[in-house]
Design an enzyme around this catalytic site. Structure first.
Site, PDB file in Angstrom:
ATOM      1  N   ASP A 129       0.823  -1.211   0.000  1.00 38.99           N
ATOM      2  CA  ASP A 129       0.000   0.000   0.000  1.00 38.99           C
ATOM      3  C   ASP A 129       0.861   1.267   0.000  1.00 38.99           C
ATOM      4  O   ASP A 129       0.557   2.243  -0.662  1.00 38.99           O
ATOM      5  CB  ASP A 129      -0.919   0.013   1.232  1.00 38.99           C
ATOM      6  N   CYS A 130       1.969   1.213   0.754  1.00 42.16           N
ATOM      7  CA  CYS A 130       2.820   2.412   0.812  1.00 42.16           C
ATOM      8  C   CYS A 130       3.815   2.488  -0.342  1.00 42.16           C
ATOM      9  O   CYS A 130       4.279   3.558  -0.711  1.00 42.16           O
ATOM     10  CB  CYS A 130       3.516   2.506   2.166  1.00 42.16           C
TER      11      CYS A 130
END
Lengths: 502, 130
Positions: A129-130
């Site tokens: 996600d990051c």
């Protein structure tokens, strides 16, 4: 008389320091005496330039957009270790290219970067996600990187054994090409110019001390890996910024048949504080002895063929077993001298000052061998104990019969005393049938030069013999050269069953 | 002068070099030879003044001959003066000068290629003689 590090640094800053190289020091001490040399000399510079496999560097590439957490990284197809934060990697000098094998490796990537060439970065990730990005491919120059910090776990070996080869075949080793029958000797090291040889008790070399590394002003981190100063084999861990390096002092190389390595220039200034430092820097090549090890013996504890000092090694010729052989250096004395004289210039001009270690290296340390909890397979465990032999006096026809009956392709040949004297294969027998000429007995067709193994030999070594000689069986012999078994390519299949397949 | 002689062995095993020595009286030094069942190649060294007569005689015997124009060449930008080549050369082509700089005596070289193969810095190659 004693001098403090501050007094020496003041003289360096004032441009008055007397700096000599480790090659100049012995004559100076002989001329002025120890007290005189202590009063006269402020710093002795050392230098070495040779293959130092335990080298490499940390890189930080900066973040891409969208960002990627690089899990596997290749620089010009050479894999770097990326089990660090998102865009950091450590590239080892000996890591080989996935496409060009031993012709290109981590050392070459480092040299290319320092030479100002573009290097292709390729990386993959599973995406998070990051860090959503999964792949990246870009060309980078050294200037484009945030950091490129050389960090070498083991450099500047105090001395290293010389090498020779007593076997009857050529060996390609990290000590270069070794000719058969002890036909040459190779060595690596700068002798009296070596940094640790000028401070063997680590009184002034230790953590935080400045050095020249690859042409850049660097620093000694501390004890190197595998350091064994109590046995005369001290090593150092060192670091410097690759962006300040010069290919004059850092070169990639390939030891043919062995692999990639990095030639590193390393020099350390030794502040002359007291009589002990005068004595240790007065070391001569004649004082530094090493063993000539027999690289023909594929074991950790290779036997010594004799002792030599660096004066003998630098002379270029040596007598072994009554015969004169030539010596090759693998390190460069000319470059080592250049390192020491460059360092001398730096200190004379005030570019570098000296300091004492913030943490000392333990001179009593001794490196140990690996503790092995499981032993690899030995020949005894997989060999075929069913031995069918033939006598050298028997007719070829009998050999053919035995081969057929025994369902084997190899017949060890023994003499009247049961000693192995040759080997015949189905190929040899077939050839004799096609070209009958005048030959009739096993003696006429057997090969006399038999490659053998022993029961306690590790299977890996026996396999290496099979590969090297392009053969498919080895008679297993005891000390008296009686055949106690056969190791064939078929027996190796046993390794894939049983207890070795864990 | 070095001549590279190649010959076929299809019409039997003629002792070509021995024949040349006997017929011309020139002493030939065979520096390198590779001979198998169908053909052979030999590198021979002869006095410069005998080049013509030896060359013609070899040609008469069916061999093809060319003057060796290649020699070993050192790339000084790549060489770090380590000396790995010194002890493995069968002809003692390499040595150090008094400053431990590598010295190459290319005239002694018989192009066996061993040094090219093992030079850690890939600084040696064959090149056409200048």
């Amino acid at each position: 008389m004693k001098k403090t590090i501050h007094q020496i640094n003041e003289r360096i800053r004032d441009g008055n320091a007397r700096v000599v190289t480790a090659e100049e020091m012995p004559a100076l001490v002989a001329e002025l005496g120890e007290e005189g040399a202590l009063a006269e000399v402020d710093v002795v510079t050392t230098g070495t330039f040779g293959a130092m496999c335990s080298s490499g560097g940390f890189f930080n590439f900066g973040h891409a957009d969208p960002p990627i957490r690089m899990e596997r990284v290749w620089l010009n197809d050479v894999e770097a270790y990326a089990g660090l934060a998102a865009v950091d990697a450590y590239l080892g000098a000996t890591q080989q290219s996935t496409t060009r094998e031993e012709n290109y490796g981590g050392a070459h990537v480092i040299e290319d970067f320092i030479a100002g060439k573009a290097v292709e970065l390729r990386a993959i990730s599973r995406g998070t996600d990051c860090y959503p990005r999964r792949t990246i491919n870009t060309d980078l120059l050294l200037d484009n990187l945030n950091q490129a910090i050389m960090c070498n776990p083991r450099n500047g070996y105090q001395r290293y054994n010389a090498a020779s080869n007593s076997t009857d075949r050529v060996l390609h080793t990290y000590m270069g090409m070794l000719l058969p029958g002890c036909g040459n000797v190779t060595y690596s090291g700068a002798g009296l110019l070596n940094p640790i040889s000028n401070d063997p008790h680590f009184r002034v070399i230790g953590s935080g001390v400045p050095c020249l590394l690859g042409g850049a002003a660097g620093m000694v981190i501390g004890e190197g890996t595998q350091a064994s100063p109590a046995a005369g084999f001290g090593t150092l861990m060192v670091t410097a910024d690759m962006k300040q390096m010069d290919t004059e002092y850092i070169r990639a190389a390939t030891m043919t048949g062995y692999g990639v390595t990095l030639y590193v220039g390393l020099g350390i200034p030794i502040p002359i504080l007291d009589i002990e430092t005068v004595r240790s820097t007065a070391v001569r090549d004649e004082d530094i002895w090493v063993d000539i090890l027999d690289y023909g013996i594929p074991s950790r504890d290779r036997p010594s063929l004799g002792k030599v000092n660096y004066a003998m090694l630098k002379s270029g010729r040596l007598e072994i077993n009554g015969e004169e052989v030539r010596i090759s250096s693998l390190s460069s004395l000319r470059k080592a001298r250049r390192v020491a004289s460059e360092l001398k210039k730096w200190i004379e001009s005030g570019k570098m000052v000296v300091c004492l270690p913030t943490r000392r290296i333990d001179p009593a340390r001794r490196a140990g061998p690996m503790r092995e909890t499981a032993q690899g397979p030995r020949v005894l465990e997989i060999m075929d104990r069913r031995v069918i032999t033939i006598s050298e006096d028997e007719p070829i026809r009998d050999a053919a019969k035995k081969l057929l009956k025994g369902e084997t392709n190899h017949l060890p040949v023994i003499n009247g005393k049961g000693v192995l004297v040759g080997i015949v294969t189905t190929y040899d027998v077939s050839k004799a049938v096609v070209n009958p000429d005048k030959i009739s007995h096993v003696r006429d067709i057997m090969r006399r030069r038999v490659i053998t193994t022993t029961t306690d030999e590790p299977v890996d070594i026996a396999v290496r013999k099979l590969e090297k000689h392009n053969i498919s069986a080895l008679p297993v012999v005891d000390k008296e050269f009686h055949v106690v078994g056969m190791l064939t390519a078929m027996d190796l299949g046993k390794l894939f069953g049983g207890r070795w397949l864990k | 002068m070095k001549l590279l002689v190649t010959f076929s062995r299809k019409e039997g095993k003629k002792p070509i070099i021995a024949q040349v020595v006997r017929d011309t009286g020139v002493l030939v030094n065979v520096e390198r030879a590779v001979i198998d069942s169908s053909e052979g190649e030999a590198l021979i060294d002869i006095p410069d003044e005998s080049c013509r007569v030896v060359k013609d005689k070899l040609a008469d015997l069916g061999a093809s001959v060319r003057i060796l124009e290649e020699e070993i060449s050192l790339d000084e930008n790549e060489c770090v003066d380590c000396g790995a080549c010194i002890s493995i050369c069968p002809q003692e082509v390499f040595s150090f000068d008094e400053e431990f700089r590598l010295r190459v005596d290319a005239k002694r070289c018989v192009l066996c290629g061993r040094c090219i193969e093992i030079c850690p810095h890939r600084a040696l190659s064959r090149r056409i003689e200048s």
